[in-house]
Write an enzyme that holds these catalytic residues in place. Sequence first.
Site, PDB file in Angstrom:
ATOM      1  N   GLY A  55       0.815  -1.217   0.000  1.00 23.49           N
ATOM      2  CA  GLY A  55       0.000   0.000   0.000  1.00 23.49           C
ATOM      3  C   GLY A  55       0.845   1.262   0.000  1.00 23.49           C
ATOM      4  N   CYS A  56       1.904   1.251   0.771  1.00 25.43           N
ATOM      5  CA  CYS A  56       2.766   2.430   0.865  1.00 25.43           C
ATOM      6  C   CYS A  56       3.519   2.663  -0.445  1.00 25.43           C
ATOM      7  CB  CYS A  56       3.729   2.293   2.039  1.00 25.43           C
ATOM      8  SG  CYS A  56       2.856   2.212   3.631  1.00 25.43           S
TER       9      CYS A  56
END
Length: 165
Positions: A55-56
Amino acid sequence: MGLVFSVMTEAARLAPGDAAPEFTLTTDSGEQLSLSDLRGKRVILYAYPAAMTPGCTTQACDFRDSLSSLKARGLEVLGISPDAPAKLAKFRERDGLTFPLLSDPDRAVLTAYGAFGEKKNYGKVVQGVIRSTFVIDADGKIEHAFYNVKATGHVAKLRRDLGLD
């Protein structure tokens, strides 16, 4: 007489008009960067839990891909996480990131921005980084504070919210 325990359930949150907490942190290149260094510019400071996680990475690459149009509108982008500068450097190199990544290992700045505290992770309450984005105006005041943002699609939503698209 019983003991009274106080439990902090939510970090103090910033709101538009609040002074952005000042900081000086080490970047992915090992240099020191202070918020005051950017006075006179609008700054997007986004908090993310951990470098090189799916996600990051999605979020960082979205900011990277939008960077030239954000800069054209006078916005500087900074990412902040508890990761060490060496890990941030690997993240930058692996994904071709073109904006500073800030290391906040003791989470003091994340806490000051209300981006560290209790959150739900897979249904469990844990202490951690609350994925958040702050737009700081040229005078160092909070223009927007977005908490619990989604990694995917957040930059596009931010662009819409700022009237850039």
